[in-house]
Design a protein around this motif. Structure first.
Motif, PDB file in Angstrom:
ATOM      1  N   UNK A 193       0.713  -1.340   0.036  1.00 27.87           N
ATOM      2  CA  UNK A 193      -0.152  -0.052   0.038  1.00 27.87           C
ATOM      3  C   UNK A 193       0.823   1.207   0.130  1.00 27.87           C
ATOM      4  N   UNK A 194       1.938   1.165   0.621  1.00 28.09           N
ATOM      5  CA  UNK A 194       2.769   2.551   0.740  1.00 28.09           C
ATOM      6  C   UNK A 194       3.584   2.513  -0.463  1.00 28.09           C
ATOM      7  N   UNK A 195       3.966   1.482  -1.330  1.00 28.95           N
ATOM      8  CA  UNK A 195       4.629   1.548  -2.680  1.00 28.95           C
ATOM      9  C   UNK A 195       3.569   2.270  -3.537  1.00 28.95           C
ATOM     10  N   UNK A 210       1.677   6.798  -6.808  1.00 28.13           N
ATOM     11  CA  UNK A 210       0.266   7.676  -7.005  1.00 28.13           C
ATOM     12  C   UNK A 210       0.721   9.314  -6.555  1.00 28.13           C
ATOM     13  N   UNK A 211       1.509   9.415  -5.934  1.00 22.78           N
ATOM     14  CA  UNK A 211       2.191  10.756  -5.128  1.00 22.78           C
ATOM     15  C   UNK A 211       2.932  11.416  -6.301  1.00 22.78           C
ATOM     16  N   UNK A 252       4.294  14.810 -10.977  1.00 22.71           N
ATOM     17  CA  UNK A 252       4.560  14.847 -12.282  1.00 22.71           C
ATOM     18  C   UNK A 252       3.623  15.521 -13.117  1.00 22.71           C
ATOM     19  N   UNK A 253       2.196  15.256 -12.925  1.00 22.96           N
ATOM     20  CA  UNK A 253       1.334  16.062 -13.423  1.00 22.96           C
ATOM     21  C   UNK A 253       1.288  17.527 -13.157  1.00 22.96           C
ATOM     22  N   UNK A 254       1.572  17.785 -11.996  1.00 25.16           N
ATOM     23  CA  UNK A 254       1.387  19.273 -11.581  1.00 25.16           C
ATOM     24  C   UNK A 254       2.640  19.868 -11.947  1.00 25.16           C
TER      25      UNK A 254
END
Length: 130
Positions: free
Chosen positions: A29-31, A36-37, A42-44
């Motif tokens: 879950x952490x990976x 996702x972060x 990258x999108x930002x």
């Protein structure tokens, strides 16, 4: 009023295998969270670059339109005060030369973003007149 959900049943980890399995779930879950972060960052960053590109293009376009208006001024036909007009023209040429680099930089930035498959590639392409 919102109802508070009942507490989840806590699973008792009795064996080393249970603990190891739970550890793997948490690490997985952490990976996923980190991935996702990273994708969101990258999108930002892409969005920030596009906003800067757009700002620079708008400023350059405004400057060009201003200079085109000044260049289309027909006061040059009047032969009076020729020395002042020559100085004004030289200043105009110097300003255009100084801004020519900004046009090249903007073009290179836009092309680089298009080559990197930026999500706004079509908008960038249209803005560059491609």
């Amino acid at each position: 009023m919102d109802q508070i959900p009942p507490p989840k049943e806590v699973k008792i980890l009795e064996t080393a295998e249970d603990i190891q399995e739970r550890r793997q779930q948490v690490l997985s879950r952490y990976d996923n969270f980190k991935a996702d972060a990273r994708a969101k960052r990258e999108k930002l960053e892409d969005s920030r670059r596009f906003q800067y590109f757009k700002r620079d293009a708008d400023e350059l376009e405004s400057w060009i339109l201003e200079k085109l208006q000044a260049a289309s001024d027909e006061s040059y036909k009047d032969p009076t005060n020729l020395q002042a007009k020559i100085q004004k023209h030289q200043a105009f040429e110097a300003e255009v030369a100084a801004h020519s680099n900004a046009i090249v930089v903007l073009d290179n930035t836009g092309r680089e973003m298009i080559n990197q498959n930026h999500y706004e590639s079509e908008t960038i392409r249209r803005r560059l007149g491609m």
